[in-house]
Scaffold this motif. Structure first.
Motif, PDB file in Angstrom:
ATOM      1  N   ILE A 155       0.844  -1.199   0.000  1.00  0.00           N
ATOM      2  CA  ILE A 155       0.000   0.000   0.000  1.00  0.00           C
ATOM      3  C   ILE A 155       0.879   1.249   0.000  1.00  0.00           C
ATOM      4  N   TYR A 156       1.983   1.210   0.744  1.00  0.00           N
ATOM      5  CA  TYR A 156       2.919   2.337   0.736  1.00  0.00           C
ATOM      6  C   TYR A 156       3.456   2.582  -0.678  1.00  0.00           C
ATOM      7  N   GLU A 157       3.783   1.527  -1.401  1.00  0.00           N
ATOM      8  CA  GLU A 157       4.252   1.674  -2.778  1.00  0.00           C
ATOM      9  C   GLU A 157       3.190   2.352  -3.646  1.00  0.00           C
ATOM     10  N   LEU A 158       1.941   1.942  -3.482  1.00  0.00           N
ATOM     11  CA  LEU A 158       0.860   2.556  -4.247  1.00  0.00           C
ATOM     12  C   LEU A 158       0.721   4.034  -3.927  1.00  0.00           C
ATOM     13  N   LEU A 159       0.831   4.385  -2.643  1.00  0.00           N
ATOM     14  CA  LEU A 159       0.739   5.787  -2.256  1.00  0.00           C
ATOM     15  C   LEU A 159       1.891   6.596  -2.857  1.00  0.00           C
TER      16      LEU A 159
END
Length: 289
Positions: A155-159
Motif C-alpha cells: 500500500i505504501y508503494e501505491l501511495l
C-alpha cells in the motif's frame, strides 16, 4: 540493533507497482533490496548481470536476527524463484496484449560461505527496473524497514506512485486481485482487520507519509477505499473525515476536465475507461438521489 541509514532508493515502473502477485514479508524485503541495487548496476544491467543480496543487508536494513539471517535469505530466495507476477497492459504500443505473467527471478547463485546470493532478474521483469524515464514509482528503502506487514509495504508503494496527487481510490476487487488475497478476504470486515487497518497503522508509524482512509459504498455494500495522504513534513488533517461544507454554501459542480479525470483515475484503468467512468459518475451526481 542500529539500522543502516544509507539511502537505498527503490525505483520501479508503475506497471510493476500495480502488478498482481503474492510474496511473504521476507521475500518482499529481498526483492526491495535487489531493486534498490539495480541502480548501482547502471545501464549495463541485463539478464546475465547478477544483483547481490547479502545476509548483512537483511540485518542492517531490516533488523534481521544475525544468527539466522543467511538461513532466511536462502529459504526466501528459493521461494522467490518459484514466484510469478502478472503485469497488466505491459506494452502501451500493443493494446491487444492485456497482461504478461512471468517469474521474478531467472536464476540464483549461492555463496553460503560468504553469506550472499546473486539474483538474476527475468528478462520480462528487467525492463520495468531499468531506463525509467517516466511513469515510475520511487521511494527510500528505509521507509519500509520497520514494517512487518507485506500489505503495508504494498500500500505504501501505491501511495508513493500517486504521491503528487495525495489521494488514491481503489476498488476492493482490484485490491484483492493485486494482492492475490484468498477467498476468505471477500469478507470486508476480515479484509479491513487483517490487511487495511494494520497496514495504515504501520505506514503512519514508520514511513515518511501520513495516511487516512475512508470507505465508499454503493448502498450498503463497501465498494472502494479512498486513501488521503501526504508527507509528514506537512500538517496532518486532524479529522478522520473530510470537513463538511457550511450549510449556507453549495460546492461548485465539478466538470469533466483532464485534471478531474487524472485526479479520479483508478490504477489499471486506460484513459478511455477512466473518462467513461468519471462521465457516468458526474452524470449521476447531477441527477441527485
Amino acid at each position: 540493533m542500529k539500522r543502516s541509514t544509507k539511502p537505498n532508493r527503490v525505483v520501479q515502473s508503475n506497471a510493476l507497482t500495480t502488478a498482481s502477485y503474492k510474496l511473504t514479508l521476507v521475500e518482499k524485503q529481498i526483492l526491495l533490496l535487489a531493486v534498490a541495487k539495480v541502480r548501482d548496476c547502471g545501464e549495463s544491467l541485463d539478464p546475465s548481470t547478477p544483483v547481490v543480496v547479502s545476509a548483512l543487508d537483511l540485518v542492517e536494513i531490516f533488523g534481521a536476527d544475525p544468527s539466522n539471517a543467511y538461513k532466511y535469505l536462502k529459504s526466501a530466495t528459493e521461494l522467490l524463484y518459484e514466484r510469478s507476477v502478472t503485469i497488466d497492459r505491459p506494452d502501451p504500443d500493443n493494446p491487444k496484449l492485456r497482461f504478461t505473467r512471468t517469474r521474478w527471478v531467472a536464476a540464483l547463485d549461492h555463496f553460503p560461505t560468504e553469506g550472499r546470493i546473486s539474483l538474476f532478474f527475468s528478462p520480462k521483469v528487467l525492463p520495468y527496473l531499468t531506463n525509467l524515464a517516466r511513469e515510475f514509482t520511487a521511494f527510500q528503502l528505509q521507509h519500509t524497514a520497520d514494517m512487518t506487514s507485506v500489505y503495508a509495504i504494498r500500500i505504501y508503494e501505491l501511495l508513493c506512485q500517486w504521491r503528487s496527487r495525495g489521494e488514491l481510490e481503489v476498488t476492493l476487487d482490484w485490491l484483492r486481485e493485486r494482492f492475490n488475497l484468498p477467498e476468505s478476504y471477500d469478507d470486508v470486515r476480515r479484509l479491513k482487520s487483517r490487511v487495511i487497518v494494520p497496514a495504515i497503522e504501520q505506514i503512519n508509524a514508520h514511513s515518511d507519509l501520513w495516511v487516512k482512509w475512508e470507505q465508499r459504498k454503493r448502498g450498503r455494500v463497501v465498494e472502494a477505499l479512498i486513501f488521503t495522504f501526504g508527507p509528514k513534513a506537512e500538517q496532518k488533517p486532524d479529522t478522520e473525515s473530510r470537513p463538511a461544507s457550511p450549510a449556507n454554501s453549495k460546492p461548485a459542480k465539478p466538470k469533466l476536465t483532464r485534471a478531474y479525470i487524472e485526479r479520479h483515475a483508478q490504477p489499471g484503468e486506460s484513459w478511455e475507461e477512466a473518462w467513461e467512468r468519471c462521465r457516468r459518475k458526474l452524470e449521476q451526481e447531477s441527477v441527485g438521489p
